[in-house]
Design an enzyme around this catalytic site. Structure first.
Site, PDB file in Angstrom:
ATOM      1  N   ARG A 116      -6.323  13.285  -4.724  1.00  0.00           N
ATOM      2  CA  ARG A 116      -7.818  12.221  -4.820  1.00  0.00           C
ATOM      3  C   ARG A 116      -9.032  13.413  -4.232  1.00  0.00           C
ATOM      4  O   ARG A 116      -9.951  13.622  -4.606  1.00  0.00           O
ATOM      5  CB  ARG A 116      -7.381  11.476  -3.470  1.00  0.00           C
ATOM      6  CG  ARG A 116      -7.073  10.292  -4.103  1.00  0.00           C
ATOM      7  CD  ARG A 116      -8.272   9.053  -4.325  1.00  0.00           C
ATOM      8  NE  ARG A 116      -9.276   9.009  -3.226  1.00  0.00           N
ATOM      9  CZ  ARG A 116     -10.194   9.214  -2.756  1.00  0.00           C
ATOM     10  NH1 ARG A 116     -10.723  10.499  -3.306  1.00  0.00           N
ATOM     11  NH2 ARG A 116     -10.530   8.608  -1.817  1.00  0.00           N
TER      12      ARG A 116
ATOM     13  N   ARG B 239       0.875  -1.375   0.432  1.00  0.00           N
ATOM     14  CA  ARG B 239       0.216  -0.090  -0.068  1.00  0.00           C
ATOM     15  C   ARG B 239       0.930   1.601   0.193  1.00  0.00           C
ATOM     16  O   ARG B 239       0.675   2.104   0.683  1.00  0.00           O
ATOM     17  CB  ARG B 239      -1.090   0.541   1.187  1.00  0.00           C
ATOM     18  CG  ARG B 239      -1.519  -1.729   1.403  1.00  0.00           C
ATOM     19  CD  ARG B 239      -2.839  -1.385   0.341  1.00  0.00           C
ATOM     20  NE  ARG B 239      -3.636  -1.530   0.565  1.00  0.00           N
ATOM     21  CZ  ARG B 239      -4.802  -0.916   1.255  1.00  0.00           C
ATOM     22  NH1 ARG B 239      -5.023  -2.449   1.436  1.00  0.00           N
ATOM     23  NH2 ARG B 239      -6.483  -0.718   0.779  1.00  0.00           N
TER      24      ARG B 239
ATOM     25  N   ARG C 170      -2.966   6.851   0.724  1.00  0.00           N
ATOM     26  CA  ARG C 170      -2.805   8.433   1.498  1.00  0.00           C
ATOM     27  C   ARG C 170      -2.121   8.777   2.773  1.00  0.00           C
ATOM     28  O   ARG C 170      -2.481   9.681   3.281  1.00  0.00           O
ATOM     29  CB  ARG C 170      -4.220   7.975   2.555  1.00  0.00           C
ATOM     30  CG  ARG C 170      -5.775   7.732   1.684  1.00  0.00           C
ATOM     31  CD  ARG C 170      -6.896   6.891   2.437  1.00  0.00           C
ATOM     32  NE  ARG C 170      -6.930   5.287   2.536  1.00  0.00           N
ATOM     33  CZ  ARG C 170      -7.838   4.718   3.173  1.00  0.00           C
ATOM     34  NH1 ARG C 170      -8.707   5.304   3.943  1.00  0.00           N
ATOM     35  NH2 ARG C 170      -7.227   3.696   3.544  1.00  0.00           N
TER      36      ARG C 170
ATOM     37  N   ASP D 268      -7.203  -1.906  -7.432  1.00  0.00           N
ATOM     38  CA  ASP D 268      -7.704  -2.656  -6.151  1.00  0.00           C
ATOM     39  C   ASP D 268      -7.927  -3.944  -5.975  1.00  0.00           C
ATOM     40  O   ASP D 268      -8.362  -3.632  -7.532  1.00  0.00           O
ATOM     41  CB  ASP D 268      -8.854  -1.352  -5.704  1.00  0.00           C
ATOM     42  CG  ASP D 268      -9.292  -1.789  -4.237  1.00  0.00           C
ATOM     43  OD1 ASP D 268      -8.551  -1.575  -3.056  1.00  0.00           O
ATOM     44  OD2 ASP D 268     -10.260  -3.476  -4.400  1.00  0.00           O
TER      45      ASP D 268
ATOM     46  N   TYR E  78     -15.460 -10.529  -0.895  1.00  0.00           N
ATOM     47  CA  TYR E  78     -16.037  -8.698  -0.287  1.00  0.00           C
ATOM     48  C   TYR E  78     -18.000  -9.464  -1.393  1.00  0.00           C
ATOM     49  O   TYR E  78     -18.270  -8.578  -1.387  1.00  0.00           O
ATOM     50  CB  TYR E  78     -15.673  -8.036  -1.065  1.00  0.00           C
ATOM     51  CG  TYR E  78     -14.437  -7.967  -0.219  1.00  0.00           C
ATOM     52  CD1 TYR E  78     -15.045  -6.850   0.584  1.00  0.00           C
ATOM     53  CD2 TYR E  78     -12.917  -8.011  -0.033  1.00  0.00           C
ATOM     54  CE1 TYR E  78     -13.655  -5.885   1.303  1.00  0.00           C
ATOM     55  CE2 TYR E  78     -12.498  -7.415   0.461  1.00  0.00           C
ATOM     56  CZ  TYR E  78     -12.267  -6.796   1.794  1.00  0.00           C
ATOM     57  OH  TYR E  78     -11.599  -5.567   2.234  1.00  0.00           O
TER      58      TYR E  78
HETATM   59  O1  1CP Z   1      -0.081   1.228  -3.097  1.00  0.00           O
HETATM   60  C1  1CP Z   1      -0.687  -0.133  -3.211  1.00  0.00           C
HETATM   61  O2  1CP Z   1      -0.155  -1.356  -2.457  1.00  0.00           O
HETATM   62  C2  1CP Z   1      -1.028  -0.140  -4.900  1.00  0.00           C
HETATM   63  C3  1CP Z   1      -3.453   0.124  -4.541  1.00  0.00           C
HETATM   64  C4  1CP Z   1      -3.358  -0.891  -3.138  1.00  0.00           C
HETATM   65  C5  1CP Z   1      -3.561  -2.214  -3.574  1.00  0.00           C
HETATM   66  C6  1CP Z   1      -2.319  -3.388  -3.698  1.00  0.00           C
HETATM   67  C7  1CP Z   1      -4.757  -0.274  -3.642  1.00  0.00           C
HETATM   68  C8  1CP Z   1      -5.194   0.737  -3.716  1.00  0.00           C
HETATM   69  N1  1CP Z   1      -5.455  -1.791  -2.677  1.00  0.00           N
HETATM   70  C9  1CP Z   1      -5.613  -2.793  -2.784  1.00  0.00           C
HETATM   71  C10 1CP Z   1      -5.041  -4.285  -2.690  1.00  0.00           C
HETATM   72  C11 1CP Z   1      -6.440  -3.975  -1.359  1.00  0.00           C
HETATM   73  N2  1CP Z   1      -7.895  -3.131  -1.756  1.00  0.00           N
HETATM   74  C12 1CP Z   1      -6.417  -5.057  -0.246  1.00  0.00           C
HETATM   75  C13 1CP Z   1      -5.577  -5.922  -0.462  1.00  0.00           C
HETATM   76  C14 1CP Z   1      -4.425  -5.453   0.452  1.00  0.00           C
HETATM   77  C15 1CP Z   1      -4.321  -5.993   2.007  1.00  0.00           C
HETATM   78  O3  1CP Z   1      -4.294  -6.505   2.235  1.00  0.00           O
HETATM   79  O4  1CP Z   1      -4.212  -4.566   2.060  1.00  0.00           O
HETATM   80  C16 1CP Z   1      -8.062  -4.882  -0.100  1.00  0.00           C
HETATM   81  C17 1CP Z   1      -8.289  -5.997   0.872  1.00  0.00           C
HETATM   82  C18 1CP Z   1      -8.279  -4.385  -0.332  1.00  0.00           C
HETATM   83  C19 1CP Z   1     -10.123  -3.523  -0.569  1.00  0.00           C
HETATM   84  C20 1CP Z   1     -10.049  -1.512   0.112  1.00  0.00           C
HETATM   85  N3  1CP Z   1     -10.068  -1.442  -1.049  1.00  0.00           N
HETATM   86  C21 1CP Z   1     -10.246  -1.662   1.670  1.00  0.00           C
HETATM   87  C22 1CP Z   1     -10.120  -2.354   2.910  1.00  0.00           C
HETATM   88  C23 1CP Z   1     -11.492  -2.204   2.731  1.00  0.00           C
HETATM   89  C24 1CP Z   1     -11.812  -3.476   4.319  1.00  0.00           C
HETATM   90  O5  1CP Z   1     -12.533  -4.805   3.711  1.00  0.00           O
HETATM   91  O6  1CP Z   1     -11.428  -2.675   5.129  1.00  0.00           O
HETATM   92  C25 1CP Z   1     -10.101  -0.009   0.862  1.00  0.00           C
HETATM   93  C26 1CP Z   1     -10.328   0.624   1.547  1.00  0.00           C
HETATM   94  C27 1CP Z   1      -9.906   0.342  -0.180  1.00  0.00           C
HETATM   95  C28 1CP Z   1      -9.861   1.437  -1.002  1.00  0.00           C
HETATM   96  C29 1CP Z   1      -7.814   1.418  -1.717  1.00  0.00           C
HETATM   97  N4  1CP Z   1      -7.713   0.413  -2.439  1.00  0.00           N
HETATM   98  C30 1CP Z   1      -6.529   1.193  -2.534  1.00  0.00           C
HETATM   99  C31 1CP Z   1      -6.370   2.918  -1.930  1.00  0.00           C
HETATM  100  C32 1CP Z   1      -5.486   4.048  -1.553  1.00  0.00           C
HETATM  101  C33 1CP Z   1      -7.908   2.794  -1.164  1.00  0.00           C
HETATM  102  C34 1CP Z   1      -8.047   3.839   0.336  1.00  0.00           C
HETATM  103  C35 1CP Z   1      -8.930   4.567  -0.907  1.00  0.00           C
HETATM  104  C36 1CP Z   1      -9.344   6.620  -0.606  1.00  0.00           C
HETATM  105  O7  1CP Z   1      -8.316   6.804  -1.556  1.00  0.00           O
HETATM  106  O8  1CP Z   1      -9.766   6.459   0.227  1.00  0.00           O
END
Ligand code: 1CP
Length: 346
Positions: A37, A24, A28, A73, A150
């Protein structure tokens, strides 16, 4: 082509210092990400190749990580299969309708994955053009089980009531969905590799909610199938499961090259069990980044000493970076990994 440090470590070749990237890393905690964003919503960033490329490159410019990870994502697959995806501020992702019957599952399409996710291939090409050979580009997908969680729950949950009830009362229905996802994910990762991704990571974020005796059946076997099916493309596969040491040990025998080690697992134990067969990636507890510089240095040193001069370690966090860690602590982390590992490897 001269290989970068990340790819050398993947192949367990000698390196002059330990490579580092962080899960990640685009997101943010970066002010430049938050600024972008403010102008574009999250899915627009994912679906606009120029914006996705820009966000992917932000942490590379700032910290010089050895690998970039595609900005996207895991939930773009369910959307491409036909579920409606929304990111609600403060509530996280919502997928509708939730998949809870064979009829709903039958409505999901997988033959349009390549066409629907072309924007990802375009972003990868743009990113690859901008990166030098020093930085590898990693593509990714969620694991079948994590995506199924999901898709069946419809939103983030703590109890996983619907997927776990389905697993116990209608296991065949869950397997039908997992099989369909396995095909979609394999096609999607092939698309990413053909567009220029030099390695791909599978995020098995929710594998750890499975009791150990069911982990092979509902998650690990599908991860292994995807890793096996991608072998002919000759690009390394990284398997990352959030499940602790016992779940990690179930990934033995897979055709992946790298295993991600979560923060709950002892890296030294993981190394005894899984190295040198696999390169290991991890596993600093992300909350260490809330601590003092001294604590960060101490933990980095502890982890780097486990490998010492041995190759096959990629430094990373043991899960994603939290959105509110101080930037100067990330800077300190990178600097210390560079400095201490170069010393140890002399
Ligand atoms: O930098 C990076 O890693 C690339 C971007 C990336 C990746 C690899 C994002 C951007 N998401 C992911 C994978 C992801 N998304 C996972 C697997 C990784 C992990 O375990 O951390 C999961 C579970 C998600 C699902 C997801 N997307 C959530 C979690 C929800 C929950 O169950 O609590 C959320 C909040 C997102 C949104 C998201 N994805 C990525 C970002 C930067 C964000 C936040 C969005 C924003 O800008 O507000």
């Amino acid at each position: 082509m001269s290989e970068n440090l990340f790819l050398k470590a993947v192949h367990k070749k000698p390196v002059e210092r330990t490579p580092i990237w962080i899960m990640r890393q685009a997101g943010r905690y970066l002010p430049e990400y938050r600024a972008l964003r403010e102008k574009h919503d999250f899915l627009t960033v994912c679906k606009t190749p120029e914006l996705a490329a820009e966000v992917t490159l932000q942490p590379i410019r700032r910290f010089g990580f050895d690998a970039a990870i595609l900005f996207s994502d895991i939930l773009v697959i369910p959307e491409a299969m036909g579920q409606n995806l929304e990111f609600l501020a403060d509530h996280g992702p919502k997928l509708s309708p939730p998949i809870r019957s064979q009829a709903e599952l039958d409505d999901l399409r997988i033959n349009t994955i390549e066409e629907k996710l072309q924007y990802v291939a375009e972003a990868i090409k743009l990113i690859r053009n901008e990166l030098t050979e020093k930085t590898a580009l990693i593509g990714f997908s969620g694991s079948p089980f994590t995506l199924a969680a999901y898709m069946i729950e419809g939103k983030p949950t703590r109890h996983f009531k619907y997927i776990k009830s389905m697993m116990y009362s209608q296991p065949q229905l869950l397997h039908n969905l997992l099989k369909k996802l396995t095909r979609a994910i394999t096609d999607y990762l092939k698309l990413q590799i053909e567009a220029g991704a030099q390695a791909v990571q599978l995020f098995d974020t929710w594998g750890g909610i499975l009791p150990l005796h069911l982990y092979d059946e509902f998650s690990a076997n599908y991860l292994k199938k995807i890793a096996a099916d991608l072998q002919s493309l000759g690009r390394p596969v990284i398997l990352f499961s959030m499940g602790g040491p016992d779940h990690l040990s179930h990934l033995a025998g897979s055709l992946a090259q790298v295993l991600g080690v979560d923060w709950q697992t002892d890296l030294e134990q993981a190394k005894i069990v899984m190295h040198p067969e696999y390169a290991l990636q991890g596993n600093l507890d992300p909350t260490v980044l809330y601590g003092s510089k001294e604590i960060i240095t101490r933990e980095v040193e502890r982890l780097l000493k486990i490998f010492g001069k041995e190759s096959g370690h990629i430094f990373n966090l043991g899960h994603g970076i939290p959105p509110d860690v101080p930037l100067e602590n990330v800077e300190h982390l990178v600097q210390e990994v560079h400095c201490i590992s170069s010393e140890l490897r002399k």
